[in-house]
Design a protein around this motif. Structure first.
Motif, PDB file in Angstrom:
ATOM      1  N   ARG A 178       0.819  -1.215   0.000  1.00 23.51           N
ATOM      2  CA  ARG A 178       0.000   0.000   0.000  1.00 23.51           C
ATOM      3  C   ARG A 178       0.852   1.265   0.000  1.00 23.51           C
ATOM      4  N   LEU A 179       1.943   1.254   0.767  1.00 18.67           N
ATOM      5  CA  LEU A 179       2.814   2.429   0.770  1.00 18.67           C
ATOM      6  C   LEU A 179       3.423   2.632  -0.615  1.00 18.67           C
ATOM      7  N   LEU A 180       3.825   1.540  -1.240  1.00 25.20           N
ATOM      8  CA  LEU A 180       4.404   1.632  -2.584  1.00 25.20           C
ATOM      9  C   LEU A 180       3.387   2.219  -3.558  1.00 25.20           C
ATOM     10  N   SER A 181       2.124   1.796  -3.428  1.00 27.12           N
ATOM     11  CA  SER A 181       1.115   2.296  -4.364  1.00 27.12           C
ATOM     12  C   SER A 181       0.867   3.792  -4.161  1.00 27.12           C
ATOM     13  N   ARG A 182       1.140   4.292  -2.968  1.00 29.50           N
ATOM     14  CA  ARG A 182       1.012   5.742  -2.754  1.00 29.50           C
ATOM     15  C   ARG A 182       2.065   6.505  -3.558  1.00 29.50           C
ATOM     16  N   LEU A 183       3.166   5.837  -3.862  1.00 28.92           N
ATOM     17  CA  LEU A 183       4.217   6.500  -4.630  1.00 28.92           C
ATOM     18  C   LEU A 183       4.017   6.302  -6.142  1.00 28.92           C
ATOM     19  N   THR A 184       3.463   5.159  -6.509  1.00 28.99           N
ATOM     20  CA  THR A 184       3.304   4.897  -7.945  1.00 28.99           C
ATOM     21  C   THR A 184       2.000   5.479  -8.500  1.00 28.99           C
ATOM     22  N   ASP A 185       0.981   5.643  -7.666  1.00 36.57           N
ATOM     23  CA  ASP A 185      -0.305   6.156  -8.143  1.00 36.57           C
ATOM     24  C   ASP A 185      -0.406   7.655  -7.859  1.00 36.57           C
ATOM     25  N   PRO A 186      -0.439   8.496  -8.924  1.00 35.78           N
ATOM     26  CA  PRO A 186      -0.426   9.953  -8.719  1.00 35.78           C
ATOM     27  C   PRO A 186      -1.617  10.462  -7.901  1.00 35.78           C
ATOM     28  N   LYS A 188      -2.599   9.099  -5.336  1.00 29.63           N
ATOM     29  CA  LYS A 188      -2.339   8.736  -3.935  1.00 29.63           C
ATOM     30  C   LYS A 188      -1.081   9.380  -3.373  1.00 29.63           C
ATOM     31  N   ASN A 189      -0.322  10.051  -4.245  1.00 30.73           N
ATOM     32  CA  ASN A 189       0.916  10.703  -3.789  1.00 30.73           C
ATOM     33  C   ASN A 189       0.717  11.523  -2.514  1.00 30.73           C
ATOM     34  N   TRP A 190      -0.391  12.242  -2.457  1.00 31.72           N
ATOM     35  CA  TRP A 190      -0.617  13.163  -1.338  1.00 31.72           C
ATOM     36  C   TRP A 190      -0.707  12.454   0.011  1.00 31.72           C
ATOM     37  N   LYS A 191      -0.980  11.138  -0.041  1.00 31.31           N
ATOM     38  CA  LYS A 191      -1.111  10.410   1.221  1.00 31.31           C
ATOM     39  C   LYS A 191       0.228   9.972   1.783  1.00 31.31           C
ATOM     40  N   PHE A 192       1.269  10.018   0.941  1.00 31.47           N
ATOM     41  CA  PHE A 192       2.556   9.510   1.398  1.00 31.47           C
ATOM     42  C   PHE A 192       3.306  10.567   2.197  1.00 31.47           C
ATOM     43  N   GLU A 193       3.795  10.142   3.340  1.00 29.32           N
ATOM     44  CA  GLU A 193       4.673  11.044   4.098  1.00 29.32           C
ATOM     45  C   GLU A 193       5.982  10.320   4.346  1.00 29.32           C
ATOM     46  N   ALA A 194       7.083  11.066   4.219  1.00 28.40           N
ATOM     47  CA  ALA A 194       8.398  10.441   4.389  1.00 28.40           C
ATOM     48  C   ALA A 194       8.476   9.727   5.747  1.00 28.40           C
ATOM     49  N   GLY A 195       7.783  10.308   6.736  1.00 28.47           N
ATOM     50  CA  GLY A 195       7.780   9.718   8.072  1.00 28.47           C
ATOM     51  C   GLY A 195       7.207   8.306   8.120  1.00 28.47           C
TER      52      GLY A 195
ATOM     53  N   LYS B 260      12.330  13.724  -4.502  1.00 28.56           N
ATOM     54  CA  LYS B 260      13.001  13.182  -3.317  1.00 28.56           C
ATOM     55  C   LYS B 260      12.122  12.132  -2.636  1.00 28.56           C
ATOM     56  N   THR B 261      10.858  12.424  -2.569  1.00 25.46           N
ATOM     57  CA  THR B 261       9.937  11.463  -1.966  1.00 25.46           C
ATOM     58  C   THR B 261       9.800  10.221  -2.843  1.00 25.46           C
ATOM     59  N   LEU B 262       9.676  10.447  -4.158  1.00 26.14           N
ATOM     60  CA  LEU B 262       9.509   9.309  -5.064  1.00 26.14           C
ATOM     61  C   LEU B 262      10.712   8.373  -5.011  1.00 26.14           C
ATOM     62  N   ALA B 263      11.892   8.951  -4.706  1.00 22.15           N
ATOM     63  CA  ALA B 263      13.108   8.135  -4.620  1.00 22.15           C
ATOM     64  C   ALA B 263      13.009   7.091  -3.508  1.00 22.15           C
ATOM     65  N   LEU B 264      12.121   7.334  -2.555  1.00 26.63           N
ATOM     66  CA  LEU B 264      11.970   6.393  -1.440  1.00 26.63           C
ATOM     67  C   LEU B 264      11.374   5.066  -1.904  1.00 26.63           C
ATOM     68  N   MET B 265      10.842   5.069  -3.121  1.00 29.24           N
ATOM     69  CA  MET B 265      10.225   3.852  -3.653  1.00 29.24           C
ATOM     70  C   MET B 265      11.146   2.655  -3.592  1.00 29.24           C
ATOM     71  N   LYS B 266      12.428   2.892  -3.845  1.00 27.15           N
ATOM     72  CA  LYS B 266      13.366   1.761  -3.912  1.00 27.15           C
ATOM     73  C   LYS B 266      13.367   0.946  -2.605  1.00 27.15           C
ATOM     74  N   LEU B 268      10.902   0.266  -0.915  1.00 23.09           N
ATOM     75  CA  LEU B 268       9.644  -0.476  -0.773  1.00 23.09           C
ATOM     76  C   LEU B 268       9.454  -1.510  -1.874  1.00 23.09           C
ATOM     77  N   ARG B 269      10.431  -1.596  -2.789  1.00 24.09           N
ATOM     78  CA  ARG B 269      10.261  -2.486  -3.951  1.00 24.09           C
ATOM     79  C   ARG B 269      10.304  -3.960  -3.563  1.00 24.09           C
ATOM     80  N   GLU B 270      11.083  -4.272  -2.538  1.00 26.45           N
ATOM     81  CA  GLU B 270      11.245  -5.675  -2.118  1.00 26.45           C
ATOM     82  C   GLU B 270      10.497  -5.923  -0.808  1.00 26.45           C
ATOM     83  N   PRO B 271       9.921  -7.099  -0.676  1.00 30.58           N
ATOM     84  CA  PRO B 271       9.290  -7.455   0.604  1.00 30.58           C
ATOM     85  C   PRO B 271      10.275  -7.342   1.772  1.00 30.58           C
TER      86      PRO B 271
END
Lengths: 272, 272
Positions: A178-186, A188-195, B260-266, B268-271
């Motif tokens: 789910r966290l990954l989908s927040r980054l891949t789905d535009p 849902k981007n707004w829901k992602f926080e670095a924290g 910078k936020t999108l870079a965090l994806m890496k 989360l890519r692996e379980p």
């Protein structure tokens, strides 16, 4: 298939596999969706009576890890409920003004009025969860809070507020997806926080803190329910089923007009 | 078929026949119901974006005579909207604390936050309607309020709040039928107040007061719409259609994550 409340002093298991839907709710099929629709209707009907009666209220506490599905649950479970009878409050980082009060102050201020369903998106429990895990307050402070919360909740229930508390339990793997989908789905981007990733690193600390919450604060007057929440339809069904049973037990009744009021009918029988 | 806003300084007709649904919306048929359903979906979609964007808000003011359908409109128009993004405030008899402030104080306190749809069930306009008709304040006081309201509303719109105001116009005969049904239908008894009949006796005074409201306070920045409201489906359609156009013009946009936020994806890519 209905949820059982956590029994006081029980050690609740929060393993990944406990997040899977229970037997009978493990297929995302049309039958389950129809059952969910039916419960939604029933919830809306009960809420209209609660609102009309205006003598008691329902407080729904929602807690979960990040991406645990709190927002989605609110949207999907309460989608047919009249917004006029339903208040949602999100508990965020406390403001300086909130921090200048006891930790229950901000919760008390938004307790649902008679006739209302109040939904807490996070709650007073953050003060024994995040506050504990991040060591924002010393142990001797948060340890006292379990009893303080119990006393507060008992006082509320003795004054017409019925309380149900849900923990939406997702597995570590489902959270990752789910966290990954927040980054891949535009959208849902707004829901992602670095924290969110830092919180994820504290997974076990939160597990520990949550288990203490259930053990100490699942009371007869304000029970905790642990909802297997990896699958949305099963989660919605279980939350709805619990809410509908709870509201049915509250037996909200439409108030009747008194004879003096009914006598006014004669003035309205003829056009004019 | 869409509603036109009242043009400033226009004399609005509020005859009984103006409460009938306009041509094209005068059959309670399936086609109309399907159109209403579609608009409900569209409203919910736009609201999700508004909530995600969290930079502007929509304030919906609802006024009507007793039994004019304010509660029903809220229930039916906003039934698919996420309650988390939607606040309803009912303006009742002012409390002593509210009366100890200027008349706009209590309205300002509940203006919707960025990202929210706020619904005023009655509003600041009661202070130039009920307050005027019942002579609760002298004429020199309420006369100044039209400009005060306009200035207040302009300030809000200049600060990210879009305002739409609806008057649900029912005929005298339809009001009679609805008030009577509150007495004959036990699930509606609770809505009846003895005061409703006294208000009905003041029908023409209210007509007069409402016409002044539209003439003086339908502004470019906060328009009034008079909704023919004798038939519920037509009423719902017209309100929804206006809200959907208004929200579409606001063009809410989902915020994009920064690189910078999108870079965090890496991470989360692996379980794990």
């Amino acid at each position: 298939m209905s949820l059982e409340p956590v029994r006081a002093h029980d050690k609740v298991s929060l393993r990944d596999r406990d997040a899977r839907p229970p037997k009978g709710l493990d297929a995302d099929d049309d039958t389950l969706e129809r059952k969910v629709d039916k419960l939604r209707d029933r919830l809306a009907t009960l809420q209209e009576a609660l609102y009309a009666e205006s003598k008691q209220s329902l407080l729904v506490v929602l807690q979960a890890r990040d991406a645990g599905g709190k927002d989605g649950t609110i949207r999907r479970v309460f989608s047919l409920v009249n917004p006029q009878g339903c208040d949602v409050h999100s508990f965020k980082q406390p403001t300086p003004q909130e921090l200048a009060h006891d930790f229950l102050w901000r919760a008390h201020a938004v307790v649902p009025a008679h006739g209302m369903i109040g939904i807490f998106n996070r709650s007073q429990y953050e003060d024994v969860l995040a506050a504990r895990v991040h060591k924002l307050v010393p142990k001797e402070t948060w340890k006292k809070r379990f009893d303080q919360i119990n006393d507060f909740e008992r006082m509320l229930t003795e004054n017409g507020v019925t309380i149900v508390k849900f923990f939406l339990h997702v597995s570590r793997e489902e959270q990752r997806v789910r966290l990954l989908s927040r980054l891949t789905d535009p959208t849902k981007n707004w829901k992602f926080e670095a924290g969110d990733l830092k919180e994820r690193d504290l997974w076990d600390d939160y597990t520990h803190a949550y288990r203490d919450v259930f053990r100490k604060c699942s009371t007869k007057w304000a029970p905790w329910y642990v909802v297997p929440a990896d699958r949305k339809h099963a989660r919605d069904y279980l939350v709805l089923d619990t809410l509908v049973s709870t509201l049915a037990r509250m037996r909200p009744r439409y108030p009747k007009a008194d004879p003096k009021t009914l006598a006014l009918m004669k003035d309205l029988r003829e056009p004019g």
